[in-house]
Design a protein around this motif. Structure first.
Motif, PDB file in Angstrom:
ATOM      1  N   LEU A 337     -29.369 -18.923  71.364  1.00 56.40           N
ATOM      2  CA  LEU A 337     -29.777 -17.914  72.330  1.00 56.40           C
ATOM      3  C   LEU A 337     -28.538 -17.169  72.819  1.00 56.40           C
ATOM      4  CD1 LEU A 337     -32.376 -19.993  74.365  1.00 56.40           C
ATOM      5  CD2 LEU A 337     -32.891 -17.994  72.989  1.00 56.40           C
ATOM      6  N   TYR A 338     -28.669 -15.858  72.949  1.00 57.91           N
ATOM      7  CA  TYR A 338     -27.531 -15.034  73.363  1.00 57.91           C
ATOM      8  C   TYR A 338     -27.965 -14.116  74.512  1.00 57.91           C
ATOM      9  CZ  TYR A 338     -26.264 -16.237  68.531  1.00 57.91           C
ATOM     10  OH  TYR A 338     -26.019 -16.899  67.354  1.00 57.91           O
ATOM     11  N   ALA A 339     -27.208 -14.138  75.602  1.00 62.12           N
ATOM     12  CA  ALA A 339     -27.404 -13.169  76.678  1.00 62.12           C
ATOM     13  C   ALA A 339     -26.379 -12.057  76.463  1.00 62.12           C
ATOM     14  CB  ALA A 339     -27.204 -13.822  78.036  1.00 62.12           C
ATOM     15  N   VAL A 340     -26.863 -10.824  76.303  1.00 59.13           N
ATOM     16  CA  VAL A 340     -25.955  -9.719  76.004  1.00 59.13           C
ATOM     17  C   VAL A 340     -26.119  -8.619  77.044  1.00 59.13           C
ATOM     18  CG1 VAL A 340     -25.674 -10.109  73.538  1.00 59.13           C
ATOM     19  CG2 VAL A 340     -27.696  -8.913  74.340  1.00 59.13           C
ATOM     20  N   ASP A 341     -24.993  -8.093  77.483  1.00 56.38           N
ATOM     21  CA  ASP A 341     -24.969  -7.048  78.509  1.00 56.38           C
ATOM     22  C   ASP A 341     -24.837  -5.701  77.810  1.00 56.38           C
ATOM     23  OD1 ASP A 341     -24.821  -5.626  80.810  1.00 56.38           O
ATOM     24  OD2 ASP A 341     -22.748  -6.156  81.274  1.00 56.38           O
ATOM     25  N   GLU A 342     -25.982  -5.099  77.469  1.00 55.16           N
ATOM     26  CA  GLU A 342     -25.982  -3.834  76.755  1.00 55.16           C
ATOM     27  C   GLU A 342     -26.946  -2.862  77.438  1.00 55.16           C
ATOM     28  OE1 GLU A 342     -24.006  -3.059  74.380  1.00 55.16           O
ATOM     29  OE2 GLU A 342     -23.183  -5.004  73.800  1.00 55.16           O
ATOM     30  N   GLN A 343     -26.896  -1.615  76.989  1.00 56.90           N
ATOM     31  CA  GLN A 343     -27.706  -0.566  77.607  1.00 56.90           C
ATOM     32  C   GLN A 343     -28.991  -0.268  76.843  1.00 56.90           C
ATOM     33  OE1 GLN A 343     -26.833   0.638  80.637  1.00 56.90           O
ATOM     34  NE2 GLN A 343     -25.234  -0.931  80.433  1.00 56.90           N
ATOM     35  N   ASN A 344     -29.107  -0.745  75.602  1.00 61.42           N
ATOM     36  CA  ASN A 344     -30.317  -0.492  74.822  1.00 61.42           C
ATOM     37  C   ASN A 344     -30.527  -1.609  73.816  1.00 61.42           C
ATOM     38  OD1 ASN A 344     -29.062   0.319  72.136  1.00 61.42           O
ATOM     39  ND2 ASN A 344     -28.100   1.801  73.527  1.00 61.42           N
ATOM     40  N   GLU A 345     -31.738  -1.653  73.244  1.00 56.70           N
ATOM     41  CA  GLU A 345     -32.121  -2.746  72.360  1.00 56.70           C
ATOM     42  C   GLU A 345     -31.286  -2.779  71.084  1.00 56.70           C
ATOM     43  OE1 GLU A 345     -35.993  -4.357  69.817  1.00 56.70           O
ATOM     44  OE2 GLU A 345     -36.246  -2.764  71.310  1.00 56.70           O
ATOM     45  N   LEU A 346     -30.952  -1.628  70.535  1.00 56.32           N
ATOM     46  CA  LEU A 346     -30.225  -1.595  69.259  1.00 56.32           C
ATOM     47  C   LEU A 346     -28.810  -2.149  69.421  1.00 56.32           C
ATOM     48  CD1 LEU A 346     -31.401   1.822  67.773  1.00 56.32           C
ATOM     49  CD2 LEU A 346     -32.333  -0.471  67.430  1.00 56.32           C
ATOM     50  N   SER A 347     -28.142  -1.766  70.494  1.00 55.37           N
ATOM     51  CA  SER A 347     -26.794  -2.303  70.707  1.00 55.37           C
ATOM     52  C   SER A 347     -26.859  -3.788  71.049  1.00 55.37           C
ATOM     53  CB  SER A 347     -26.074  -1.526  71.813  1.00 55.37           C
ATOM     54  OG  SER A 347     -26.811  -1.560  73.021  1.00 55.37           O
ATOM     55  N   ALA A 348     -27.943  -4.217  71.727  1.00 55.80           N
ATOM     56  CA  ALA A 348     -28.122  -5.643  72.004  1.00 55.80           C
ATOM     57  C   ALA A 348     -28.328  -6.419  70.709  1.00 55.80           C
ATOM     58  CB  ALA A 348     -29.305  -5.851  72.944  1.00 55.80           C
ATOM     59  N   MET A 349     -29.120  -5.846  69.787  1.00 59.18           N
ATOM     60  CA  MET A 349     -29.320  -6.478  68.486  1.00 59.18           C
ATOM     61  C   MET A 349     -27.997  -6.573  67.730  1.00 59.18           C
ATOM     62  SD  MET A 349     -31.283  -7.787  66.121  1.00 59.18           S
ATOM     63  CE  MET A 349     -32.993  -7.357  66.494  1.00 59.18           C
ATOM     64  N   ALA A 350     -27.251  -5.485  67.725  1.00 58.68           N
ATOM     65  CA  ALA A 350     -25.970  -5.474  67.010  1.00 58.68           C
ATOM     66  C   ALA A 350     -25.001  -6.487  67.605  1.00 58.68           C
ATOM     67  CB  ALA A 350     -25.371  -4.069  67.053  1.00 58.68           C
ATOM     68  N   ASN A 351     -24.923  -6.532  68.929  1.00 62.84           N
ATOM     69  CA  ASN A 351     -24.018  -7.463  69.613  1.00 62.84           C
ATOM     70  C   ASN A 351     -24.343  -8.905  69.277  1.00 62.84           C
ATOM     71  OD1 ASN A 351     -22.954  -9.253  71.683  1.00 62.84           O
ATOM     72  ND2 ASN A 351     -22.477  -7.420  72.887  1.00 62.84           N
ATOM     73  N   SER A 352     -25.644  -9.265  69.341  1.00 62.89           N
ATOM     74  CA  SER A 352     -26.028 -10.659  69.101  1.00 62.89           C
ATOM     75  C   SER A 352     -25.842 -11.048  67.636  1.00 62.89           C
ATOM     76  CB  SER A 352     -27.470 -10.893  69.541  1.00 62.89           C
ATOM     77  OG  SER A 352     -28.350 -10.005  68.896  1.00 62.89           O
ATOM     78  N   VAL A 353     -26.135 -10.134  66.711  1.00 67.13           N
ATOM     79  CA  VAL A 353     -25.910 -10.422  65.287  1.00 67.13           C
ATOM     80  C   VAL A 353     -24.408 -10.612  65.030  1.00 67.13           C
ATOM     81  CG1 VAL A 353     -26.038  -9.474  62.947  1.00 67.13           C
ATOM     82  CG2 VAL A 353     -28.015  -9.303  64.468  1.00 67.13           C
ATOM     83  N   ALA A 354     -23.596  -9.782  65.675  1.00 67.32           N
ATOM     84  CA  ALA A 354     -22.143  -9.930  65.522  1.00 67.32           C
ATOM     85  C   ALA A 354     -21.673 -11.290  66.029  1.00 67.32           C
ATOM     86  CB  ALA A 354     -21.432  -8.804  66.270  1.00 67.32           C
ATOM     87  N   GLN A 355     -22.219 -11.734  67.178  1.00 66.04           N
ATOM     88  CA  GLN A 355     -21.861 -13.058  67.689  1.00 66.04           C
ATOM     89  C   GLN A 355     -22.255 -14.150  66.696  1.00 66.04           C
ATOM     90  OE1 GLN A 355     -22.685 -14.092  71.881  1.00 66.04           O
ATOM     91  NE2 GLN A 355     -23.326 -11.954  72.160  1.00 66.04           N
TER      92      GLN A 355
END
Length: 539
Positions: A337-355
């Motif tokens: 599970l990843y909590a990500v501080d982003e402004q939209n769903e696509l950047s949140a998806m990208a951030n969590s996949v990168a993690q």
């Protein structure tokens, strides 16, 4: 064929719902229809199934064993939302619940599940009296509440889910290829549940199949009576075996005058339902893997698949979840599970996949829940990180039907239609559904309990009894902040007063910012054929 050969040919895997306490350092309570290991402790069976779901929810609220899938060491800085929902005692934070105290909760639940109300009441009353004698009235009150709520469960006849007083009726149906054993369970004229078992003939007889099914089905309980529509030579011997195993008479009777109307109707219903289940024979795992390879042009048959999804409300508080499928099984211990501080769903998806892809090993196939935009966001991450051996696909929903899949999109944006009722495609749908549920549940728990974590900043380092004592004396944060030194020392002592003052000072200076822990939660055993038995929690 002798009995041992028959036993090897007849394997009864799927039972009625059972509860089990896992054999872990910090055990969990799970529901299952399969006995997967003798190390765990099993209790049951229980019916009807809706009642089982309610029971799981009530036991979780009363005994508060953990339901997370993480390793517990007691070193978490703060508990997850389940603690604030009063559904876990938080052994992840040793200052709140020590290993010794958690073991007491487990033992109390074990005593309850054993089903002897007198022994349970005697056990818990002794604990309460001892605490009272030691003037530990706070803990005595905690265990008293558990006793009172447990006694309500014992007394509620609607919650009589144990099957010791039930009647099981069996009927065997023979075709040119198979034997099908039908079972219905009743209490009086009330239907509790039913199931069926299919066995290939393999030189077996109906008598062998019936005897071995009964022998294997009753592993941890036996009904009051077993009724058969046909006899078999080992019936009396099996009756004696069950009597010795469960230390009470268990009748196995031949119904000479015919079955009652309720049983006949429920047998017909069980037969009808079983026909649909038998339409599609299960595919072997290797066939599913081969078909996945061919459908998505993989270089090899996939042994490891991961599914990813992001949950949010109005583009705020994003939670991403990733689950792992390996060789036919979902691996709960590998859920991320990843909590990500982003402004939209696509950047949140990208951030969590990168993690996720900062750590090996990588999956053979990555399944994203979403459409072309989500697929491209994840693809850009993999390209940037130079990850080339992972095939990426996305599961696309049809308009206004969010529980379904219309088609898949591949890395090169090729469209592959979803084939309903095909087990290979259903494998991916089940993964998508699982990761969607995990992400949304984690997001809901965080959202609903976020305000409570402000209290956690104040009460870090205090156990649950101390927290309740302080809150009862100062029913608001404002009153607590304005409390005098003398009042606090009289209530909690000098050392704890200093600790509380330091926590309040840290908040004023915005020190030690609190991150809300999110953990995967599960109440059914993976591979236990109990995905439909999710708990129903009391209001």
């Amino acid at each position: 064929m002798n009995r041992n050969e028959a036993k090897n040919s007849i394997i009864v895997e799927r039972l009625y719902p059972h509860l089990k306490i896992t054999k872990e350092k910090f055990p969990r309570l799970l529901v299952t229809r399969k006995i997967t290991t003798k190390k765990d402790e099993y209790f049951g069976a229980f019916l009807p199934e809706t009642g089982v779901r309610i029971l799981i929810g009530m036991l979780n609220k009363i005994f508060r064993l953990r339901s997370c899938e993480i390793k517990i060491k007691g070193d978490f800085p703060q508990p997850c939302a389940m603690f604030y929902e009063k559904r876990c005692v938080a052994p992840c934070v040793a200052e709140i619940c020590s290993g010794e105290e958690y073991a007491e909760y487990v033992e109390t639940l074990r005593q309850f599940l054993s089903g002897d109300e007198y022994k349970f009441t005697e056990y818990l009353s002794g604990k309460i009296n001892q605490l009272a004698e030691n003037l530990d009235f706070e803990k005595a009150a905690k265990w008293r509440d558990i006793l009172v709520n447990s006694q309500k469960l014992f007394a509620d006849k609607k919650r009589n889910l144990r099957l010791d007083d039930a009647v099981d009726t069996y009927e065997v149906e023979e075709t040119s290829e198979n034997f099908t054993v039908y079972l219905v369970t009743t209490r009086g004229r009330k239907f509790l549940g039913g199931t069926h078992f299919v066995f290939p003939k393999n030189n077996l007889t109906a008598e062998m199949v019936l005897a071995e099914t009964i022998r294997q089905f009753y592993q941890f309980y036996a009904p009051k009576e077993i009724r058969l529509t046909q006899d078999f030579p080992a019936r009396k011997s099996l009756q004696n075996t069950l009597r010795e195993k469960f230390a009470r008479p268990v009748k196995i009777l031949i119904v000479k005058d015919g079955l009652n109307v309720t049983t006949i109707q429920k047998l017909k219903r069980t037969k009808f339902e079983s026909k649909f289940e038998q339409i599609g024979e299960p595919k072997p795992l290797e066939q599913i893997k081969t078909e996945l390879r061919d459908i998505f042009n993989l270089k090899k048959k996939p042994s490891k698949i991961e599914a990813f999804d992001v949950a949010h409300i109005s583009n705020k508080n994003f939670i991403a979840a990733g689950i792992v499928w390996e060789n036919g099984e979902i691996k709960p211990e590998k859920t991320r599970l990843y909590a990500v501080d982003e402004q939209n769903e696509l950047s949140a998806m990208a951030n969590s996949v990168a993690q996720r892809f900062t750590q090996k090993p990588f999956p053979d196939l990555l399944l994203i829940d979403g459409g072309i935009s989500q697929l491209r966001a994840a693809a850009e991450v993999l390209e940037t990180m130079h990850i080339k051996n992972v095939v990426l696909i996305s599961a696309v929903k049809p308009p206004n039907r969010h529980s379904e899949i219309s088609h898949f999109l591949t890395f090169d944006e090729r469209k592959i239609d979803f084939v309903t009722a095909d087990q290979t495609y259903e494998t991916l749908r089940r993964l998508r559904d699982e990761v969607h549920t995990v992400a949304n549940e984690a997001h809901r728990r965080q959202r609903d309990n976020q305000h409570l974590y402000q209290f956690e900043k104040i009460f870090r380092g205090f156990d649950e009894v101390e927290r309740k004592k302080i809150l009862r004396s100062f029913d608001s944060v404002c009153k607590l902040i304005n409390a005098t030194e003398k009042d606090l020392i009289n209530l909690i002592g000098t050392e704890k007063n200093q600790k509380l003052r330091q926590n309040l000072a840290d908040i004023d200076e915005d020190k030690n910012p609190l991150t809300i822990p999110i953990v995967p939660i599960r109440f059914d055993e993976i591979g236990g054929a109990a995905e439909d038995l999710l708990p129903i929690f009391p209001r």
